[in-house]
Write an enzyme that holds these catalytic residues in place. Structure first.
Site, PDB file in Angstrom:
ATOM      1  N   ILE A 194      14.555  86.472  43.392  1.00  0.00           N
ATOM      2  CA  ILE A 194      14.166  86.249  44.795  1.00  0.00           C
ATOM      3  C   ILE A 194      13.065  85.195  44.825  1.00  0.00           C
ATOM      4  CG2 ILE A 194      13.088  87.333  46.851  1.00  0.00           C
ATOM      5  CD1 ILE A 194      15.826  88.504  46.315  1.00  0.00           C
ATOM      6  N   HIS A 195      13.266  84.126  45.595  1.00  0.00           N
ATOM      7  CA  HIS A 195      12.190  83.129  45.686  1.00  0.00           C
ATOM      8  C   HIS A 195      12.154  82.359  47.002  1.00  0.00           C
ATOM      9  CE1 HIS A 195      15.503  80.444  44.724  1.00  0.00           C
ATOM     10  NE2 HIS A 195      14.752  79.467  45.173  1.00  0.00           N
ATOM     11  N   ARG A 196      13.088  82.626  47.930  1.00  0.00           N
ATOM     12  CA  ARG A 196      13.129  81.812  49.161  1.00  0.00           C
ATOM     13  C   ARG A 196      11.914  82.087  50.037  1.00  0.00           C
ATOM     14  NH1 ARG A 196      16.610  78.117  48.978  1.00  0.00           N
ATOM     15  NH2 ARG A 196      18.302  78.757  47.627  1.00  0.00           N
TER      16      ARG A 196
END
Ligand code: UD1
Length: 357
Positions: A194-196
């Site tokens: 997860i990085h958005r």
């Protein structure tokens, strides 16, 4: 001898460059130079990929300012213009949808150098995503649009891109995977990435993500190679201690391509907000749950490999976990995800260059 310059800056760019680089350099009549914009600079997001994927030391290594999206793109555009003026390529190749992609396309356009966009035409129809603006603006000024799925064709036509410039070649990222074999006994862990900004830049959004994580940990071990952006915000919002409480949670630094692919291919379920990982999970037959309200890769949904968890809804997430546990999961691969995409791209470029001379 035609001279191409590939402009890359982030982890997914390096992965997409690799198969194309190896096919192109197999053609003795082609010269390829590589410019690294410096957008990703940590060794485990950059140098490691060059070593693992057998990519050359870039002809040009830039560094960029750490500003907002527009200042980053403008800074890079100017630096790239100077470098391209010296290199004088016949064609510039850009990949995907990151800030470096658009900066590279703009600099080439400024100098009148033709542009090939690999992975053109994908649209999330979500204007709040920086990647969506990068995709649209890059396509507007590109000359060759290499597309991975048929939806991209309709998207580009709707934006008045000339049909003759659109080439359905398949997915270059899959070229990296076709020699990879899954191990025989799949393990029972979930893989998370997860990085958005929509999931990690605000405290409330991160809290929502963590409630899905806690639900996952009830039934599975979770392996989470963590992007620096996510690590930074978890710490700055004081949420890191929540993670320390879970013995079934395995957080690690970002992994190289081989190690990550191995984890992905053998996982029970993937939870992600990445674009490329939705496709890689689809290729390996691993069910994917995407923590976003949209995807620019609709073919992964159409074939049945991927589901969106809108607004990170916990009930929906639970329902999808149950479905995956109960239903058999298998699907047909999308068209032309066959490991031959780089060959097709190179063939098209060579033909066009011949016509131009
Ligand atoms: C970028 C892309 C995204 C892609 C992702 C893959 C854009 C707009 N976004 O997001 O589409 O999916 O790469 O990883 O181009 N940082 C480090 N070390 C690094 C690189 C970045 O600590 O090597 C930090 C930066 O300082 C910044 C944050 O991570 O604070 C975000 O980096 P940035 O390159 O802006 O975007 P990504 O989130 O990596």
């Amino acid at each position: 001898m035609p001279h191409y310059t590939a402009i890359v800056g982030t982890r997914p760019n390096f992965i997409k460059l690799a198969p194309l680089y190896h096919v192109l350099t197999g053609h003795s009549e082609t010269k390829l130079s590589v410019i690294h914009t410096g957008q990703h600079y940590d060794d485990n997001l950059s140098g490691l990929f060059f070593r693992e994927l057998d990519l050359p030391t870039p002809s040009v290594q830039l560094t960029i300012c750490s500003g907002d999206r527009l200042s980053q793109i403008e800074d890079l555009r100017q630096k790239l213009r100077s470098e391209l003026t010296l290199l004088e390529p016949d064609l510039v190749i850009v990949f995907g949808d990151v800030n470096s992609t658009l900066a590279g396309a703009k600099a080439s356009h400024d100098l009148g150098i033709p542009i090939a966009h690999v992975e053109a035409g994908l649209r999330s129809f979500d204007p709040s995503m920086p990647e969506e603006s990068n995709r649209i603006e890059t396509d507007r000024i590109s000359d060759f649009h290499f597309i991975t799925e048929s939806a991209a064709f309709d998207n580009l036509l709707a934006e008045r891109i000339c049909e003759d410039n659109i080439h359905f070649v398949g997915n270059v990222m899959i070229d990296n995977l076709t020699n990879f074999t899954k191990s025989d006994d799949s393990e029972d862990y979930m893989l998370w990435t997860i990085h958005r900004p929509s999931n990690v830049d605000q405290r409330d959004d991160l809290m929502g993500v963590l409630s899905l994580l806690e639900e996952s940990l009830r039934s599975y071990d979770v392996v989470w190679p963590m992007h620096p952006r996510t690590r930074k915000t978890l710490k700055s919002f004081g949420l890191w201690p929540i993670l320390d409480q879970h013995v079934r949670l395995h957080i690690m630094e970002p992994l190289g391509h081989t190690e990550f692919t191995d984890l992905l291919a053998n996982a029970r379920i993937i939870v992600t907000d990445s674009g490329g990982i939705q496709e890689e999970a689809c290729y390996f037959g691993v069910p994917c749950l995407t923590l976003r309200n949209n995807t620019e890769r609709p073919v992964t949904i159409q074939v049945g490999a991927n589901r969106l968890i809108m607004d990170n809804d916990l009930d929906l997430f639970r329902k999808e976990l149950k479905r995956i546990q109960e239903e058999p999961t298998s699907w047909d691969l999308p068209e032309l995800w066959d490991g031959q995409t780089s060959q097709r791209i190179v063939r098209i470029l060579q033909e066009q260059i011949k016509l131009a001379h």
